[in-house]
Each structure stands twice: as structure tokens, then as C-alpha cells.
Enzyme design. Structure first.
Site, PDB file in Angstrom:
ATOM      1  N   ARG A  44       0.622  -1.015   0.087  1.00 45.87           N
ATOM      2  CA  ARG A  44      -0.083   0.028   0.079  1.00 45.87           C
ATOM      3  C   ARG A  44       0.689   1.297  -0.147  1.00 45.87           C
ATOM      4  NH1 ARG A  44      -5.581  -0.333   1.966  1.00 45.87           N
ATOM      5  NH2 ARG A  44      -6.236  -2.294   1.178  1.00 45.87           N
ATOM      6  N   ARG A 101      -3.566   6.917   0.750  1.00 48.41           N
ATOM      7  CA  ARG A 101      -4.179   8.142   1.466  1.00 48.41           C
ATOM      8  C   ARG A 101      -3.104   8.786   2.521  1.00 48.41           C
ATOM      9  NH1 ARG A 101      -9.258   5.076   3.242  1.00 48.41           N
ATOM     10  NH2 ARG A 101      -7.608   3.343   3.156  1.00 48.41           N
ATOM     11  N   ARG A 115      -6.895  11.568  -6.164  1.00 48.40           N
ATOM     12  CA  ARG A 115      -7.940  10.766  -5.664  1.00 48.40           C
ATOM     13  C   ARG A 115      -9.302  11.495  -5.709  1.00 48.40           C
ATOM     14  NH1 ARG A 115     -11.844   8.631  -5.113  1.00 48.40           N
ATOM     15  NH2 ARG A 115     -12.554   6.935  -3.572  1.00 48.40           N
ATOM     16  N   ASP A 137      -6.893  -2.751  -7.136  1.00 45.92           N
ATOM     17  CA  ASP A 137      -7.143  -3.493  -5.961  1.00 45.92           C
ATOM     18  C   ASP A 137      -7.644  -4.635  -6.182  1.00 45.92           C
ATOM     19  OD1 ASP A 137      -8.331  -2.403  -2.941  1.00 45.92           O
ATOM     20  OD2 ASP A 137      -9.716  -4.064  -3.801  1.00 45.92           O
ATOM     21  N   TYR A 155     -14.731 -12.065   0.366  1.00 48.21           N
ATOM     22  CA  TYR A 155     -15.352 -10.643   0.102  1.00 48.21           C
ATOM     23  C   TYR A 155     -16.567 -10.874  -0.540  1.00 48.21           C
ATOM     24  CZ  TYR A 155     -11.708  -7.853   2.438  1.00 48.21           C
ATOM     25  OH  TYR A 155     -10.974  -7.397   3.331  1.00 48.21           O
TER      26      TYR A 155
END
Ligand code: CP3
Length: 345
Positions: free
Chosen positions: A27, A31, A40, A77, A153
């Protein structure tokens, strides 16, 4: 005459210990970087951002420009695979992913036979463009989620603390669950092969939820599908360099010792380097495993953590990384401090 610059990351993946370990961070785009938050904010949604090469290329390169990591990882992702198989996937801001959960055979039957490659085309374009823009000594990594983690998921429809919905599904409907895993093995294999063809020099399989599985289920739903993906990818691309990241594997790490064609294992924060060295043969490079919270904390705690990781792997080929993804609250200066310390080693 120009010789190709040596890529430390690829040399370590080949099983050779380097004078200083190559470093990249899971990652590493995201952010915690102000320049990421800026771009973003220009995309309507996280998936739109991933599927727009101009954004994805920039996000992939941002951490390379800022920190000079030894490898770049495709910005995307793991949930683009369910998306490309036709399952509804959305990212609610601040709440994580939301999917239309698969609860029965009818839900499974709704999935497409094959991923929609047009939908995933921006990822391949991103890899091609990043490859031409990268400094010559920086390697390019592609990735996918492992079948178990992606399935968890797809069944829960969201993040959960323990993936109870997928575990219950697998106990109650093992045949159906095996069909979903098989579909994901096929889709992941094809997706990784296309990433390698587009310029990825290595690929990582993220099994972030491996650690919730008891031993028999760990073999069946984590090790076997990951081994199948590796075997199938290497049947078409014999030199493919593949890293598995079975987060939480703990005492089950050694089950990867006999997976043919595995170049490296990503270690989570809780793994004692000595235990990994003993559990896995020397041909498998070890990647990890600084606590992401030590990086948030900074200071002496960070320095000590870095030194322990640097000193922990003996003569083994080692790739410096975190034990899990970098956290959004991580100060940029702490990452600078980390990189400087690893480079000095
Ligand atoms: O490593 C990189 O820099 C490349 C990009 C990358 C992302 N996700 C970007 C992302 C990679 C390799 C992933 C993998 C991923 N995605 C995993 C496996 C690794 C892990 O962290 O365990 C998993 C389980 C996912 C699924 C996922 N994506 C969740 C649960 C979330 C929400 C949680 C969160 O951090 O917000 C995401 C969203 C996501 N993926 C973000 C980023 C940068 C944040 C969304 C945003 O920026 O708006």
C-alpha cells in the site's frame, strides 16, 4: 553499449541475499500521501480512479518519486476481479468495500465465465505506461487477491473481522464453495498472465485472510488454490516470479515450503524471522515484516523495529517491507526515515 541496470528487488527474488535489502511497502501508494489525496479527489469513485490509467499511473509512480523504492506496485485493488466477473462492487468512502453478496448457487451462477477483459484493460495499459516511466533499477510488481481472500469478500459482501460468512459457507456448502474457488483460480491465473505480458516483472498474491482458517481449511482454501495459481501461471510463463502473502499463517507457514515455483513469501508482523527461515527452504526469499504501527509511531521505536527486521534474516535473501499495508495516518517523514535507515544498512 549500455548494460541493463541491476534490479535489487529481482536479484533478491532470485534467492540471492543483497548487500542491502531492496525495499518497497505494501500500500505504498495511498491516502498517507498528500499527492495521492489530491488526485484521488478528482475521481468520482475509487473504482473509477483504478480504471483511469492517467490516475493509476500517477498513483503508482508517486511513492517511487518521493522515496525511490526498489519496486513499484500497480495501483489497483484485489476486488477488480469480482467486479470484472459481473458482481456489483462499490467502495463507500470511509466504509470500505460493498459487494452484492453471493449466498447460494443462483448467486454463483450469475458470475460471468471469464472476467470482462475490456473492463480490466486499464490495468494493463497502466502497467505498460508505468514500465516505460520507471527508473531502470526499479522493478514493477503486479498483483491479485488469493482465491480465499477474494471469495471471502464476495460472500460477505463487505469487510468483516473474521470472515465468518465465508467460513460458514465453506462448511455448509463445500462443493459450491469449491466451485467459487475454482473460478477464482482460473480468473486470477489469466489476470496475472496478462499483467506479466503487460510488463509486470513479478506478481504478488495477497491472501490477507489466510489467518482465520484452521489447519485442514488452510490447506484446502489457502495453500492449494495459491499453489494452483502459481502452477498454472508458470505453465504459460515459466520464469514468472511469484510472491505469496498468506497473512496470519503463523504455525502453518511451513505448508508453503513444498509449493513449486514460489519465489518469495511475504511475512506478516507476528512472524519471527528465525521461524520463517527454518520453515521455508533457502530458494524462497523472505519479504517483510515491520509493524505498520511502528511506522506510524516513528522515533526510537521505529528505529529499533527497523534494525530488528534488518538483523533478523541472517544470510537469507530478504526484501524489506511491512507486515501489512501502510496505514493512512502514517507521517510521510517516518517513511523517509525508514528508507534512509534501510539504505544505510
Ligand atoms: O499496494 C499498493 O500501493 C497498490 C494498491 C493496492 C490497494 N489495495 C489500493 C487501495 C493493493 C495491492 C490493494 C490490495 C487489497 N485490497 C487487499 C489485500 C492487501 C491488504 O491490505 O490486506 C485487500 C484486502 C483489499 C480490499 C480493500 N480495498 C479494502 C478492504 C479497502 C478498504 C479499506 C481501506 O483501506 O480503505 C480497499 C480500498 C483501497 N485499496 C484503498 C487503496 C489505496 C483506499 C481507498 C481510497 O483511496 O479511496
Amino acid at each position: 553499449m549500455s548494460s541493463r541496470p541491476r534490479k535489487l528487488f529481482l536479484a533478491a527474488l532470485a534467492g540471492e541475499r543483497q548487500a542491502r535489502p531492496p525495499i518497497w511497502l505494501m500500500r505504498q501508494a495511498g491516502r498517507y500521501l498528500p499527492e495521492y489525496r489530491e488526485i484521488r479527489g478528482r475521481a468520482a469513485s475509487f473504482l473509477d480512479f483504478c480504471y483511469t490509467p492517467a490516475f493509476a499511473v500517477e498513483a503508482t509512480l508517486q511513492p517511487i518519486r518521493r522515496f525511490g523504492f526498489d519496486a513499484a506496485i500497480l495501483f489497483s485493488d484485489i476486488l477488480v476481479i469480482p467486479d470484472a466477473l459481473g458482481q456489483m462492487v462499490a467502495f463507500e468512502s470511509g466504509e470500505g468495500p460493498r459487494l452484492d453478496p453471493i449466498v447460494d448457487a443462483a448467486g454463483l451462477a450469475k458470475l460471468a465465465e471469464e472476467p470482462d477483459w475490456m473492463r480490466l484493460a486499464p490495468a494493463f495499459e497502466t502497467l505498460e505506461r508505468v514500465k516505460t516511466a520507471l527508473p531502470g533499477d526499479v522493478a514493477l510488481i503486479g498483483f491479485c487477491g488469493a482465491p480465499w481472500t477474494v471469495a471471502s469478500y464476495m460472500i460477505a459482501g463487505r469487510g468483516t473481522p473474521d470472515q465468518a460468512p465465508a467460513r460458514l459457507f465453506a462448511y455448509r456448502q463445500p462443493k459450491l464453495f469449491a466451485q467459487l474457488i475454482e473460478r477464482l483460480v482460473e480468473a486470477s491465473t489469466a489476470y496475472l498472465l496478462r499483467q506479466l505480458a503487460a510488463g509486470a516483472e513479478a506478481v504478488q498474491i495477497f491472501d490477507s485472510w489466510a489467518g482465520v482458517l484452521p489447519p485442514a481449511e488452510f490447506e484446502r482454501w489457502c495453500v492449494a488454490p495459491v499453489a494452483a495459481v502459481i502452477a498454472k501461471v508458470r505453465a504459460s510463463a515459466p520464469n514468472a516470479q511469484i510472491i505469496a502473502f498468506p497473512r496470519g499463517a503463523a504455525t502453518q507457514l511451513g505448508k508453503f515450503a513444498h509449493v513449486p515455483g514460489l519465489a518469495a513469501i511475504g511475512l506478516d508482523t507476528a512472524v519471527e524471522p528465525r521461524v520463517a527461515i527454518e520453515a521455508l527452504p533457502g530458494r524462497i526469499a523472505l519479504q517483510g515484516n515491520l509493524d505498520p504501527l511502528a511506522l506510524v509511531a516513528g522515533g526510537a521505536g521505529l528505529d529499533e523495529g527497523v534494525d530488528r527486521v534488518l538483523g533478523g534474516f541472517g544470510e537469507r535473501a530478504h526484501i524489506f517491507n511491512l507486515g501489512h499495508g501502510i496505514l493512512p495516518e502514517t507521517p510521510v517523514e517516518h517513511v523517509e526515515r525508514l528508507v534512509a535507515r534501510v539504505r544505510k544498512a
